[in-house]
Write a protein that holds these residues in place. Sequence first.
Motif, PDB file in Angstrom:
ATOM      1  N   TRP A  66       0.829  -1.210   0.000  1.00 39.12           N
ATOM      2  CA  TRP A  66       0.000   0.000   0.000  1.00 39.12           C
ATOM      3  C   TRP A  66       0.861   1.257   0.000  1.00 39.12           C
ATOM      4  CZ3 TRP A  66      -4.817   0.814  -1.279  1.00 39.12           C
ATOM      5  CH2 TRP A  66      -5.696  -0.260  -1.278  1.00 39.12           C
ATOM      6  N   LEU A  67       1.952   1.227   0.727  1.00 40.42           N
ATOM      7  CA  LEU A  67       2.851   2.379   0.769  1.00 40.42           C
ATOM      8  C   LEU A  67       3.420   2.679  -0.615  1.00 40.42           C
ATOM      9  CD1 LEU A  67       4.479   4.535   2.331  1.00 40.42           C
ATOM     10  CD2 LEU A  67       6.223   2.772   2.708  1.00 40.42           C
ATOM     11  N   VAL A  68       3.888   1.664  -1.303  1.00 41.66           N
ATOM     12  CA  VAL A  68       4.431   1.853  -2.650  1.00 41.66           C
ATOM     13  C   VAL A  68       3.345   2.392  -3.580  1.00 41.66           C
ATOM     14  CG1 VAL A  68       5.375   0.665  -4.681  1.00 41.66           C
ATOM     15  CG2 VAL A  68       6.283   0.170  -2.398  1.00 41.66           C
ATOM     16  N   GLY A  69       2.150   1.818  -3.513  1.00 39.03           N
ATOM     17  CA  GLY A  69       1.049   2.311  -4.337  1.00 39.03           C
ATOM     18  C   GLY A  69       0.721   3.763  -4.037  1.00 39.03           C
ATOM     19  N   ALA A  70       0.672   4.109  -2.756  1.00 37.98           N
ATOM     20  CA  ALA A  70       0.355   5.488  -2.361  1.00 37.98           C
ATOM     21  C   ALA A  70       1.438   6.463  -2.810  1.00 37.98           C
ATOM     22  CB  ALA A  70       0.165   5.566  -0.850  1.00 37.98           C
ATOM     23  N   LEU A  71       2.701   6.066  -2.689  1.00 34.74           N
ATOM     24  CA  LEU A  71       3.794   6.941  -3.130  1.00 34.74           C
ATOM     25  C   LEU A  71       3.759   7.160  -4.643  1.00 34.74           C
ATOM     26  CD1 LEU A  71       6.729   5.648  -0.892  1.00 34.74           C
ATOM     27  CD2 LEU A  71       5.527   7.849  -0.717  1.00 34.74           C
ATOM     28  N   LEU A  72       3.478   6.107  -5.392  1.00 38.36           N
ATOM     29  CA  LEU A  72       3.384   6.256  -6.846  1.00 38.36           C
ATOM     30  C   LEU A  72       2.197   7.140  -7.233  1.00 38.36           C
ATOM     31  CD1 LEU A  72       4.291   2.682  -8.135  1.00 38.36           C
ATOM     32  CD2 LEU A  72       5.669   4.757  -8.263  1.00 38.36           C
ATOM     33  N   ALA A  73       1.070   6.962  -6.548  1.00 39.47           N
ATOM     34  CA  ALA A  73      -0.106   7.792  -6.826  1.00 39.47           C
ATOM     35  C   ALA A  73       0.188   9.253  -6.517  1.00 39.47           C
ATOM     36  CB  ALA A  73      -1.300   7.304  -6.012  1.00 39.47           C
ATOM     37  N   ALA A  74       0.818   9.511  -5.382  1.00 42.28           N
ATOM     38  CA  ALA A  74       1.157  10.884  -5.008  1.00 42.28           C
ATOM     39  C   ALA A  74       2.125  11.501  -6.015  1.00 42.28           C
ATOM     40  CB  ALA A  74       1.761  10.914  -3.603  1.00 42.28           C
ATOM     41  N   ALA A  75       3.070  10.709  -6.485  1.00 41.02           N
ATOM     42  CA  ALA A  75       4.038  11.206  -7.464  1.00 41.02           C
ATOM     43  C   ALA A  75       3.353  11.577  -8.778  1.00 41.02           C
ATOM     44  CB  ALA A  75       5.130  10.175  -7.706  1.00 41.02           C
ATOM     45  N   THR A  76       2.373  10.804  -9.187  1.00 40.93           N
ATOM     46  CA  THR A  76       1.698  11.108 -10.458  1.00 40.93           C
ATOM     47  C   THR A  76       0.839  12.355 -10.350  1.00 40.93           C
ATOM     48  OG1 THR A  76      -0.193   9.683  -9.960  1.00 40.93           O
ATOM     49  CG2 THR A  76       1.635   8.696 -11.188  1.00 40.93           C
ATOM     50  N   LEU A  77       0.351  12.666  -9.160  1.00 41.68           N
ATOM     51  CA  LEU A  77      -0.475  13.863  -8.988  1.00 41.68           C
ATOM     52  C   LEU A  77       0.319  15.143  -9.210  1.00 41.68           C
ATOM     53  CD1 LEU A  77      -2.690  12.856  -5.937  1.00 41.68           C
ATOM     54  CD2 LEU A  77      -3.415  13.145  -8.319  1.00 41.68           C
ATOM     55  N   PHE A  96      -3.037   1.429  -8.061  1.00 41.61           N
ATOM     56  CA  PHE A  96      -3.314   0.023  -8.343  1.00 41.61           C
ATOM     57  C   PHE A  96      -2.042  -0.728  -8.731  1.00 41.61           C
ATOM     58  CE2 PHE A  96      -4.099  -3.319 -11.443  1.00 41.61           C
ATOM     59  CZ  PHE A  96      -4.873  -4.189 -10.674  1.00 41.61           C
ATOM     60  N   VAL A  97      -1.295  -0.182  -9.679  1.00 42.25           N
ATOM     61  CA  VAL A  97      -0.097  -0.870 -10.176  1.00 42.25           C
ATOM     62  C   VAL A  97       0.933  -1.027  -9.065  1.00 42.25           C
ATOM     63  CG1 VAL A  97       1.875  -0.660 -11.755  1.00 42.25           C
ATOM     64  CG2 VAL A  97      -0.442  -0.272 -12.588  1.00 42.25           C
ATOM     65  N   GLY A  98       1.131   0.015  -8.271  1.00 43.06           N
ATOM     66  CA  GLY A  98       2.095  -0.070  -7.173  1.00 43.06           C
ATOM     67  C   GLY A  98       1.722  -1.140  -6.160  1.00 43.06           C
ATOM     68  N   THR A  99       0.469  -1.126  -5.763  1.00 47.92           N
ATOM     69  CA  THR A  99       0.003  -2.106  -4.781  1.00 47.92           C
ATOM     70  C   THR A  99       0.001  -3.514  -5.369  1.00 47.92           C
ATOM     71  OG1 THR A  99      -1.377  -0.394  -3.781  1.00 47.92           O
ATOM     72  CG2 THR A  99      -1.889  -2.661  -3.203  1.00 47.92           C
ATOM     73  N   TYR A 100      -0.491  -3.641  -6.587  1.00 51.39           N
ATOM     74  CA  TYR A 100      -0.590  -4.943  -7.249  1.00 51.39           C
ATOM     75  C   TYR A 100       0.789  -5.524  -7.552  1.00 51.39           C
ATOM     76  CZ  TYR A 100      -3.477  -8.225  -9.996  1.00 51.39           C
ATOM     77  OH  TYR A 100      -4.143  -9.327 -10.468  1.00 51.39           O
ATOM     78  N   GLY A 101       1.701  -4.664  -7.991  1.00 46.05           N
ATOM     79  CA  GLY A 101       3.047  -5.137  -8.320  1.00 46.05           C
ATOM     80  C   GLY A 101       3.772  -5.706  -7.114  1.00 46.05           C
TER      81      GLY A 101
END
Length: 161
Positions: A66-77, A96-101
Motif C-alpha cells: 500500500w505504501l508503494v502504491g500510495a507513493l506512486l499515486a502521489a508522485a503522479t499527482l 493500483f499498479v504499485g500495490t498490485y506489483g
Amino acid sequence: MYRTGHYGVSLLLYAPVLAGLLAFGRSSAALAGLLGVLALARVPDWDHRVPGLTHRGSTHTLAFAWLVGALLAAATLSLPGVTPGARVPLAALALFVGTYGITAHLVADALTPSGVALFWPLTSKRYSLSLTTASNRLANASLLALGVFATAVAVVLPLQL
C-alpha cells in the motif's frame, strides 16, 4: 522465489487485468500497468541491500504494498504537463499498479516454505503454501513460462472478441 519466478508471477497475476484493459480499449493503461508490475517485481528484495532491514521483513508486507502504491499515486499527482482531468485516473492507475506489483511479489514468496508476514506490523505470523523452495530452478522457469503464456493469451483474447 528468484528473479524469473517473480517476473512470471507478476505476468500471471497481471494477465487478467491486461486482458480487461485491452478489451475496453485502454491499451496505454494496459501497457503502463504491465511495465509497472514488471518494474516492481523485485522491489521487495531490495531489503538485501538496505542496512538494518531483514529479508522478508517489512518490505514483504501488505502495508509496504500500500505504501508503494500510495507513493506512486502521489508522485503522479504532481507530474507536470498532465491535464487536471487526467490526474485522478492516472493516480488511480499508479495506486493500483504499485500495490498490485508488490502484492504479486508477496504471492510468489508465499509459494515457498519461508512465506511472508503479510499483516506485519499487526502480526508476525507468516503465510506460506510451501509448494516449492525459492531456489527451485524448474519452479522459477515454469512460473515464468506460465506468466508469458498468460500474457500472450491476455493480448490475443481481446482481439478475438
